[in-house]
Design a protein around this motif. Structure first.
Motif, PDB file in Angstrom:
ATOM      1  N   GLY A 171      -7.006   9.347   0.973  1.00 55.60           N
ATOM      2  CA  GLY A 171      -6.999  10.534   2.398  1.00 55.60           C
ATOM      3  C   GLY A 171      -8.485  10.551   2.693  1.00 55.60           C
ATOM      4  N   ASN A 172      -9.055   9.812   2.682  1.00 54.31           N
ATOM      5  CA  ASN A 172     -10.247   9.063   2.609  1.00 54.31           C
ATOM      6  C   ASN A 172      -9.577   8.051   4.224  1.00 54.31           C
ATOM      7  N   PHE A 219       0.781  -1.068   0.644  1.00 55.75           N
ATOM      8  CA  PHE A 219       0.229  -0.162  -0.024  1.00 55.75           C
ATOM      9  C   PHE A 219       0.868   0.991   0.050  1.00 55.75           C
ATOM     10  N   THR A 220       0.945   2.164  -1.376  1.00 54.93           N
ATOM     11  CA  THR A 220       1.472   2.584  -1.424  1.00 54.93           C
ATOM     12  C   THR A 220       0.732   4.559  -1.336  1.00 54.93           C
ATOM     13  N   LYS A 221       1.897   4.949  -1.006  1.00 53.72           N
ATOM     14  CA  LYS A 221       1.216   6.867  -1.159  1.00 53.72           C
ATOM     15  C   LYS A 221       0.087   6.899  -2.132  1.00 53.72           C
ATOM     16  N   HIS A 269      -8.450  -0.046  -9.870  1.00 53.35           N
ATOM     17  CA  HIS A 269      -9.739   0.513  -9.274  1.00 53.35           C
ATOM     18  C   HIS A 269      -9.452   1.951  -8.077  1.00 53.35           C
ATOM     19  N   ILE A 270      -8.440   1.692  -7.244  1.00 51.33           N
ATOM     20  CA  ILE A 270      -8.099   2.560  -6.333  1.00 51.33           C
ATOM     21  C   ILE A 270      -6.974   3.558  -7.012  1.00 51.33           C
ATOM     22  N   LYS A 279      -9.754   6.862  -6.349  1.00 53.31           N
ATOM     23  CA  LYS A 279      -9.217   8.775  -6.267  1.00 53.31           C
ATOM     24  C   LYS A 279      -9.976   9.624  -6.817  1.00 53.31           C
ATOM     25  N   LYS A 280     -11.215   9.482  -7.950  1.00 57.49           N
ATOM     26  CA  LYS A 280     -12.279  10.400  -8.402  1.00 57.49           C
ATOM     27  C   LYS A 280     -13.163  10.580  -6.958  1.00 57.49           C
ATOM     28  N   LEU A 281     -13.529   9.298  -6.109  1.00 63.63           N
ATOM     29  CA  LEU A 281     -13.830   9.591  -5.381  1.00 63.63           C
ATOM     30  C   LEU A 281     -13.993  10.548  -4.763  1.00 63.63           C
TER      31      LEU A 281
END
Length: 134
Positions: free
Chosen positions: A12-13, A5-7, A118-119, A124-126
């Protein structure tokens, strides 16, 4: 190959990011078990956890979208529903056939690859939408 799980995967959620970390850990656990030839034993519980946790995560994410009136909610939910069907079929196939090279390759591509893409894309759009209304 273990996924990290990278930056660039952070939305941000805190809820979504925490659940993404756990999903990646579950995919890594399943791939590790398959690489050790345990495709019909230990991966069954890992695969079931992965499927159940995916269900929980998608429900949590969809609740956030609904609560915040995310304009792309229906399309995003359909993407989730399609993935759940694909993942369930692949897990069932791997449990029946064992950790064949083809099955492990599909787990890599269809589960891990899909999740990361997807992430980086949809989630990211969400996240951007959520930030814009905060």
């Amino acid at each position: 190959m273990a996924y990290q799980f990278t930056k660039d995967l952070e939305t941000g959620n805190s809820v979504i990011d925490s659940e993404h970390r756990q999903l990646i850990a579950a995919v890594n656990s399943l791939l590790d078990a398959c690489s050790k030839g345990q495709g019909r034993t230990q991966p069954s519980s890992t695969a079931n956890f992965l499927l159940n946790y995916t269900e929980k995560h998608f429900a949590d994410e969809e609740a956030i979208q609904s609560k915040n009136h995310y304009p792309d909610y229906l399309r995003h939910k359909k993407i989730h529903d399609d993935f759940k069907k694909t993942a369930a079929g692949l897990v069932k196939k791997t449990e029946a056939e064992g950790p064949t090279v083809a099955n492990v390759g599909q787990i890599n591509t269809l589960l891990a690859g899909w999740l990361l893409n997807h992430i980086k894309g949809e989630d990211k759009k969400l996240a951007a939408y959520l930030k814009s209304i905060a």
